[in-house]
Design a protein around this motif. Structure first.
Motif, PDB file in Angstrom:
ATOM      1  N   GLU A   1     -14.930  24.033 -20.458  1.00 59.86           N
ATOM      2  CA  GLU A   1     -16.372  24.054 -20.217  1.00 59.86           C
ATOM      3  C   GLU A   1     -16.770  22.865 -19.349  1.00 59.86           C
ATOM      4  O   GLU A   1     -16.309  21.739 -19.568  1.00 59.86           O
ATOM      5  N   SER A   2     -17.614  23.135 -18.371  1.00 57.35           N
ATOM      6  CA  SER A   2     -18.171  22.079 -17.525  1.00 57.35           C
ATOM      7  C   SER A   2     -19.553  22.543 -17.095  1.00 57.35           C
ATOM      8  O   SER A   2     -19.699  23.283 -16.126  1.00 57.35           O
ATOM      9  N   TYR A   3     -20.570  22.126 -17.837  1.00 56.14           N
ATOM     10  CA  TYR A   3     -21.930  22.622 -17.626  1.00 56.14           C
ATOM     11  C   TYR A   3     -22.709  21.696 -16.701  1.00 56.14           C
ATOM     12  O   TYR A   3     -23.181  20.653 -17.123  1.00 56.14           O
ATOM     13  N   GLY A   4     -22.779  22.064 -15.439  1.00 50.44           N
ATOM     14  CA  GLY A   4     -23.570  21.287 -14.493  1.00 50.44           C
ATOM     15  C   GLY A   4     -22.713  20.475 -13.541  1.00 50.44           C
ATOM     16  O   GLY A   4     -21.544  20.199 -13.791  1.00 50.44           O
ATOM     17  N   THR A   5     -23.314  20.087 -12.421  1.00 47.36           N
ATOM     18  CA  THR A   5     -22.620  19.292 -11.404  1.00 47.36           C
ATOM     19  C   THR A   5     -22.225  17.939 -11.965  1.00 47.36           C
ATOM     20  O   THR A   5     -23.014  17.267 -12.634  1.00 47.36           O
ATOM     21  N   ASP A   6     -20.971  17.557 -11.729  1.00 44.62           N
ATOM     22  CA  ASP A   6     -20.431  16.272 -12.191  1.00 44.62           C
ATOM     23  C   ASP A   6     -20.407  16.149 -13.712  1.00 44.62           C
ATOM     24  O   ASP A   6     -20.304  15.031 -14.249  1.00 44.62           O
ATOM     25  N   ALA A   7     -20.531  17.264 -14.419  1.00 42.96           N
ATOM     26  CA  ALA A   7     -20.464  17.221 -15.882  1.00 42.96           C
ATOM     27  C   ALA A   7     -19.022  17.045 -16.328  1.00 42.96           C
ATOM     28  O   ALA A   7     -18.089  17.467 -15.627  1.00 42.96           O
ATOM     29  N   PRO A   8     -18.776  16.400 -17.471  1.00 39.35           N
ATOM     30  CA  PRO A   8     -17.403  16.263 -17.964  1.00 39.35           C
ATOM     31  C   PRO A   8     -16.802  17.625 -18.292  1.00 39.35           C
ATOM     32  O   PRO A   8     -17.521  18.580 -18.597  1.00 39.35           O
ATOM     33  N   VAL A   9     -15.485  17.706 -18.199  1.00 34.63           N
ATOM     34  CA  VAL A   9     -14.770  18.949 -18.486  1.00 34.63           C
ATOM     35  C   VAL A   9     -14.135  18.841 -19.862  1.00 34.63           C
ATOM     36  O   VAL A   9     -13.459  17.852 -20.169  1.00 34.63           O
ATOM     37  N   THR A  10     -14.370  19.851 -20.693  1.00 32.65           N
ATOM     38  CA  THR A  10     -13.854  19.853 -22.055  1.00 32.65           C
ATOM     39  C   THR A  10     -13.221  21.197 -22.359  1.00 32.65           C
ATOM     40  O   THR A  10     -13.790  22.243 -22.046  1.00 32.65           O
ATOM     41  N   VAL A  11     -12.037  21.173 -22.970  1.00 34.02           N
ATOM     42  CA  VAL A  11     -11.420  22.397 -23.470  1.00 34.02           C
ATOM     43  C   VAL A  11     -11.948  22.635 -24.887  1.00 34.02           C
ATOM     44  O   VAL A  11     -11.897  21.734 -25.736  1.00 34.02           O
ATOM     45  N   HIS A  12     -12.448  23.834 -25.130  1.00 28.73           N
ATOM     46  CA  HIS A  12     -13.100  24.158 -26.398  1.00 28.73           C
ATOM     47  C   HIS A  12     -12.389  25.350 -27.044  1.00 28.73           C
ATOM     48  O   HIS A  12     -12.354  26.443 -26.479  1.00 28.73           O
ATOM     49  N   LEU A  13     -11.814  25.143 -28.227  1.00 27.68           N
ATOM     50  CA  LEU A  13     -11.158  26.200 -28.988  1.00 27.68           C
ATOM     51  C   LEU A  13     -11.864  26.356 -30.333  1.00 27.68           C
ATOM     52  O   LEU A  13     -12.182  25.362 -30.993  1.00 27.68           O
ATOM     53  N   ARG A  14     -12.078  27.605 -30.726  1.00 25.72           N
ATOM     54  CA  ARG A  14     -12.702  27.865 -32.038  1.00 25.72           C
ATOM     55  C   ARG A  14     -12.131  29.153 -32.603  1.00 25.72           C
ATOM     56  O   ARG A  14     -12.196  30.204 -31.960  1.00 25.72           O
ATOM     57  N   LEU A  15     -11.563  29.063 -33.806  1.00 26.27           N
ATOM     58  CA  LEU A  15     -10.907  30.201 -34.437  1.00 26.27           C
ATOM     59  C   LEU A  15     -11.331  30.281 -35.899  1.00 26.27           C
ATOM     60  O   LEU A  15     -11.178  29.314 -36.655  1.00 26.27           O
ATOM     61  N   MET A  16     -11.869  31.421 -36.300  1.00 29.89           N
ATOM     62  CA  MET A  16     -12.237  31.664 -37.696  1.00 29.89           C
ATOM     63  C   MET A  16     -11.102  32.433 -38.360  1.00 29.89           C
ATOM     64  O   MET A  16     -10.661  33.473 -37.845  1.00 29.89           O
ATOM     65  N   LEU A  17     -10.613  31.930 -39.507  1.00 27.14           N
ATOM     66  CA  LEU A  17      -9.470  32.537 -40.179  1.00 27.14           C
ATOM     67  C   LEU A  17      -9.820  32.925 -41.616  1.00 27.14           C
ATOM     68  O   LEU A  17     -10.592  32.236 -42.290  1.00 27.14           O
TER      69      LEU A  17
ATOM     70  N   ILE B   1      -7.016  32.252 -17.380  1.00 25.79           N
ATOM     71  CA  ILE B   1      -7.440  30.993 -17.987  1.00 25.79           C
ATOM     72  C   ILE B   1      -8.927  30.801 -17.701  1.00 25.79           C
ATOM     73  O   ILE B   1      -9.332  30.634 -16.546  1.00 25.79           O
ATOM     74  N   MET B   2      -9.730  30.831 -18.755  1.00 27.94           N
ATOM     75  CA  MET B   2     -11.183  30.845 -18.585  1.00 27.94           C
ATOM     76  C   MET B   2     -11.764  29.437 -18.459  1.00 27.94           C
ATOM     77  O   MET B   2     -11.336  28.514 -19.130  1.00 27.94           O
ATOM     78  N   ILE B   3     -12.768  29.331 -17.592  1.00 31.94           N
ATOM     79  CA  ILE B   3     -13.580  28.121 -17.511  1.00 31.94           C
ATOM     80  C   ILE B   3     -15.031  28.559 -17.391  1.00 31.94           C
ATOM     81  O   ILE B   3     -15.353  29.457 -16.605  1.00 31.94           O
ATOM     82  N   ARG B   4     -15.885  27.953 -18.195  1.00 35.55           N
ATOM     83  CA  ARG B   4     -17.312  28.308 -18.185  1.00 35.55           C
ATOM     84  C   ARG B   4     -18.111  27.230 -17.439  1.00 35.55           C
ATOM     85  O   ARG B   4     -18.180  26.086 -17.890  1.00 35.55           O
ATOM     86  N   PRO B   5     -18.753  27.598 -16.310  1.00 35.65           N
ATOM     87  CA  PRO B   5     -19.635  26.653 -15.623  1.00 35.65           C
ATOM     88  C   PRO B   5     -21.013  26.595 -16.280  1.00 35.65           C
ATOM     89  O   PRO B   5     -21.833  25.751 -15.935  1.00 35.65           O
ATOM     90  N   GLY B   6     -21.274  27.508 -17.201  1.00 35.90           N
ATOM     91  CA  GLY B   6     -22.517  27.559 -17.951  1.00 35.90           C
ATOM     92  C   GLY B   6     -22.299  28.336 -19.230  1.00 35.90           C
ATOM     93  O   GLY B   6     -21.327  29.087 -19.342  1.00 35.90           O
ATOM     94  N   PRO B   7     -23.195  28.203 -20.223  1.00 38.10           N
ATOM     95  CA  PRO B   7     -22.992  28.861 -21.521  1.00 38.10           C
ATOM     96  C   PRO B   7     -22.875  30.377 -21.435  1.00 38.10           C
ATOM     97  O   PRO B   7     -22.198  30.985 -22.272  1.00 38.10           O
ATOM     98  N   LEU B   8     -23.504  31.000 -20.441  1.00 36.98           N
ATOM     99  CA  LEU B   8     -23.520  32.453 -20.354  1.00 36.98           C
ATOM    100  C   LEU B   8     -22.630  32.996 -19.236  1.00 36.98           C
ATOM    101  O   LEU B   8     -22.669  34.194 -18.953  1.00 36.98           O
ATOM    102  N   GLN B   9     -21.843  32.127 -18.613  1.00 38.48           N
ATOM    103  CA  GLN B   9     -21.048  32.551 -17.461  1.00 38.48           C
ATOM    104  C   GLN B   9     -19.570  32.284 -17.711  1.00 38.48           C
ATOM    105  O   GLN B   9     -19.192  31.233 -18.237  1.00 38.48           O
ATOM    106  N   ALA B  10     -18.728  33.258 -17.366  1.00 33.95           N
ATOM    107  CA  ALA B  10     -17.279  33.117 -17.526  1.00 33.95           C
ATOM    108  C   ALA B  10     -16.600  33.286 -16.177  1.00 33.95           C
ATOM    109  O   ALA B  10     -16.860  34.251 -15.455  1.00 33.95           O
ATOM    110  N   GLN B  11     -15.742  32.336 -15.833  1.00 37.65           N
ATOM    111  CA  GLN B  11     -14.929  32.421 -14.628  1.00 37.65           C
ATOM    112  C   GLN B  11     -13.481  32.163 -15.019  1.00 37.65           C
ATOM    113  O   GLN B  11     -13.194  31.760 -16.150  1.00 37.65           O
ATOM    114  N   TYR B  12     -12.561  32.416 -14.081  1.00 38.38           N
ATOM    115  CA  TYR B  12     -11.142  32.240 -14.372  1.00 38.38           C
ATOM    116  C   TYR B  12     -10.496  31.413 -13.270  1.00 38.38           C
ATOM    117  O   TYR B  12     -10.861  31.524 -12.101  1.00 38.38           O
TER     118      TYR B  12
END
Length: 206
Positions: free
Chosen positions: A134-150, A69-80
């Motif tokens: 996604e949660s970019y920065g300290t104390d930033a809100p957390v948002t689940v982001h889904l994007r699918l091209m069909l 389950i991925m969470i991004r602390p920044g646009p270029l970083q992926a953690q699980y």
């Protein structure tokens, strides 16, 4: 020949290395909590269609082609998330959601991962570009982001009948597993609910 004074240090280093390896193996074998996403509630069935639909597994980057389950602390970083995973790799899990949900609408005569005969009438092709929190920065809100091209492709002539990008952002209370998994579930159900009428109209089943 090694000096006698060196031997105790060497044995200690080897012992420490062995303990680290055993510890790593122990952590790798620790069971992870498994989560799966639900299909949305189907509000009434569409007019029964005649066509056969094949839902292909969406293509995705290596970072998304995993059951973690991925969470991004920044646009270029992926953690699980530690200690948690999906019931299947993310693209395969999404394919299962689409097969089950589109099938329940009745908009197509049959829906599956492979054609019943030599070739189906339509193929649903996808590219998954976002499926993370996604949660970019300290104390930033957390948002689940889904994007699918069909793309819905007619098999007999390989023509694209319809194409659309589906995107959902769902707030989460925090970045804990207990908050993120329900947010992922709600976001996925919202996205699939948007896909269903589009696929039915594009395939002539509604």
């Amino acid at each position: 020949m090694l000096p006698r004074s060196f031997l105790p240090a060497l044995l200690l280093a080897l012992g420490t290395s062995g303990c680290a390896a055993i510890s790593a193996l122990d952590s790798a074998s620790e069971p992870l909590d498994i989560y799966e996403l639900q299909t949305p509630v189907i509000e009434g069935a569409a007019r029964r269609g005649w066509a056969e639909l094949v839902v292909e597994e969406p293509i995705a980057s290596g970072a998304l082609s995993t059951d973690r389950i991925m969470i991004r602390p920044g646009p270029l970083q992926a953690q699980y998330l530690p200690g948690a995973r999906w019931s299947d790799e993310t693209p395969a899990m999404l394919q299962t959601l689409l097969v089950r949900s589109i099938s329940e609408t009745g908009a197509f005569a049959s829906v599956g991962r492979a054609p019943l005969g030599g070739q189906g009438d339509y193929a649903l092709l996808g590219e998954l570009t976002d499926f993370q929190a996604e949660s970019y920065g300290t104390d930033a809100p957390v948002t689940v982001h889904l994007r699918l091209m069909l793309r819905l492709v007619r098999e007999r002539d390989s023509s694209v009948v319809a194409s659309r990008t589906f995107e959902v952002r769902q707030p989460a209370a925090d970045d804990e597993t207990a908050s993120l998994v329900p947010a992922f579930d709600l976001a996925a159900r919202k996205m699939v609910s948007e896909i269903l009428p589009w696929a039915a109209r594009a395939g002539g089943g509604a």
